[in-house]
Design a protein around this motif. Sequence first.
Motif, PDB file in Angstrom:
ATOM      1  N   SER A 187      87.078 -29.853  60.781  1.00  0.00           N
ATOM      2  CA  SER A 187      85.735 -29.548  61.270  1.00  0.00           C
ATOM      3  C   SER A 187      85.846 -29.139  62.730  1.00  0.00           C
ATOM      4  CB  SER A 187      84.827 -30.763  61.125  1.00  0.00           C
ATOM      5  OG  SER A 187      85.221 -31.783  62.031  1.00  0.00           O
TER       6      SER A 187
ATOM      7  N   ARG B  62      86.423 -25.278  60.556  1.00  0.00           N
ATOM      8  CA  ARG B  62      85.366 -24.980  59.593  1.00  0.00           C
ATOM      9  C   ARG B  62      84.125 -25.766  60.036  1.00  0.00           C
ATOM     10  NH1 ARG B  62      87.805 -21.171  58.458  1.00  0.00           N
ATOM     11  NH2 ARG B  62      88.859 -20.599  56.511  1.00  0.00           N
TER      12      ARG B  62
ATOM     13  N   THR C  10      80.836 -27.688  60.406  1.00  0.00           N
ATOM     14  CA  THR C  10      79.926 -28.342  59.474  1.00  0.00           C
ATOM     15  C   THR C  10      78.495 -28.180  59.973  1.00  0.00           C
ATOM     16  OG1 THR C  10      80.006 -30.457  60.635  1.00  0.00           O
ATOM     17  CG2 THR C  10      81.726 -30.037  58.972  1.00  0.00           C
ATOM     18  N   THR C  11      77.558 -28.583  59.132  1.00  0.00           N
ATOM     19  CA  THR C  11      76.147 -28.564  59.545  1.00  0.00           C
ATOM     20  C   THR C  11      75.943 -29.435  60.769  1.00  0.00           C
ATOM     21  OG1 THR C  11      75.466 -28.209  57.252  1.00  0.00           O
ATOM     22  CG2 THR C  11      73.788 -29.006  58.779  1.00  0.00           C
ATOM     23  N   ASP C  12      76.603 -30.582  60.799  1.00  0.00           N
ATOM     24  CA  ASP C  12      76.494 -31.476  61.962  1.00  0.00           C
ATOM     25  C   ASP C  12      77.054 -30.814  63.218  1.00  0.00           C
ATOM     26  OD1 ASP C  12      75.297 -33.438  60.465  1.00  0.00           O
ATOM     27  OD2 ASP C  12      77.155 -34.582  60.138  1.00  0.00           O
ATOM     28  N   ASP C  13      78.160 -30.070  63.076  1.00  0.00           N
ATOM     29  CA  ASP C  13      78.731 -29.370  64.232  1.00  0.00           C
ATOM     30  C   ASP C  13      77.717 -28.401  64.828  1.00  0.00           C
ATOM     31  OD1 ASP C  13      81.217 -30.607  63.978  1.00  0.00           O
ATOM     32  OD2 ASP C  13      82.021 -29.025  62.691  1.00  0.00           O
TER      33      ASP C  13
ATOM     34  N   ARG D 163      79.427 -18.027  63.292  1.00  0.00           N
ATOM     35  CA  ARG D 163      79.837 -18.869  62.172  1.00  0.00           C
ATOM     36  C   ARG D 163      80.159 -18.028  60.943  1.00  0.00           C
ATOM     37  NH1 ARG D 163      76.306 -23.829  59.445  1.00  0.00           N
ATOM     38  NH2 ARG D 163      78.030 -24.711  58.199  1.00  0.00           N
TER      39      ARG D 163
ATOM     40  N   GLU E 139      83.941 -17.708  59.206  1.00  0.00           N
ATOM     41  CA  GLU E 139      84.165 -18.138  57.835  1.00  0.00           C
ATOM     42  C   GLU E 139      84.547 -16.990  56.908  1.00  0.00           C
ATOM     43  OE1 GLU E 139      80.566 -20.138  56.828  1.00  0.00           O
ATOM     44  OE2 GLU E 139      81.117 -21.989  57.889  1.00  0.00           O
TER      45      GLU E 139
END
Length: 375
Positions: free
Chosen positions: A287, A319, A321-324, A342, A346
């Motif tokens: 992450s 990669r 994450t939504t939290d990142d 993003r 990806e």
Amino acid sequence: MGTLKIIHSADWQLGKPFGRFPHEVRNALAEARLDVIDELGKAASAAGAAHVVVAGDVFDNVEPGDRIVMQALSRMERARVTWWLMPGNHDHARAGGLWSRIRGRAPSSVRIVDTAEPVEMEEGAWLLPAPLEHRKTTSDPTAAMVDMATPPGALRIGLAHGSITEFGASGESSNIIPPDRAKSAGLDYLALGDWHGHLTVGDRTAYSGTPETDRFGRDEPGACIAVDLRSGEAPQLRKVETGRYRWLSRRWNVANEEDLERELATLRTEGRLSDVLLSLTLSGVASLSDRVSIIALLENRVGHELRHLDLNADELIARPTTDDIARIEVQGALAGATSTLRSKAEANGPEAQIAAAALERLYVEALRFDAEVSK
């Protein structure tokens, strides 16, 4: 005669600049190359050897400077052993040059063998040196050994600097030594320098390697060879570690700090981190927050524990994450830029690496902003 015990060393390269490293690392590495002379003296004492033969490249160049020369001679004088120093390709012999000056300053226990003539080490044992007069030569530096006369029954110890094989080198061959030279010249042992790793070639020929490792690609510590010689018998060879610093190359696949800590625990078993230079490549998928924390831990903690860290994290893929993304707390145009970065990161297209780096920089700056606000 009975058994003759000697220490075989080579490739000290005293005065090597280590120019690509920070100043404090350069100084430490340069001083270690002088300190290893003391270790060689200890190795000789432990082995009961009265002689240390050095198969070329005592110095890194033909003008090492007075401090390096005097430090080396002073350290050799302290050991109760006779040192036999031969010019190699880095410190080749030339009229009125380095070796003439050293001969005028050297104590009686330091012998310079800069001519291709046999010299008696002690009763019943002769050294047959092949000093280099040029940095590169297409001729075999050991050819003269075949015709070097010594008393019947005497031990014949060859000393040379060059390549038995080219070790993958390309271009014009230089200083090439035939692999059967010990046999053709009737040598009891052929002590070689030039190859910086420990290597035996048959039962009577060996490279000692450098006593203090000086480059990545060789994980083993610097060493010398303790040699026991008896006329008519194959020599007994024993590798003796002498070096302080370990130059380690590692590739770690990690996804989080736990993975990294596990690798570090293994590394700590290999020696004191303060004596380790580490070339580290990170790979894997993490992450964004884990990638940032892994690199921060290496640069801000481990890098200071090590003598030196070369870090390549290009293969550790982030990669987000939504939290990142939420951590960045973006709005307006910045939110659009974050979304675009993003997507490109990806997509694994030609811009993926640049986009990932930009997104990581944005994430780091957001963390820094949060830290400032919370003060």
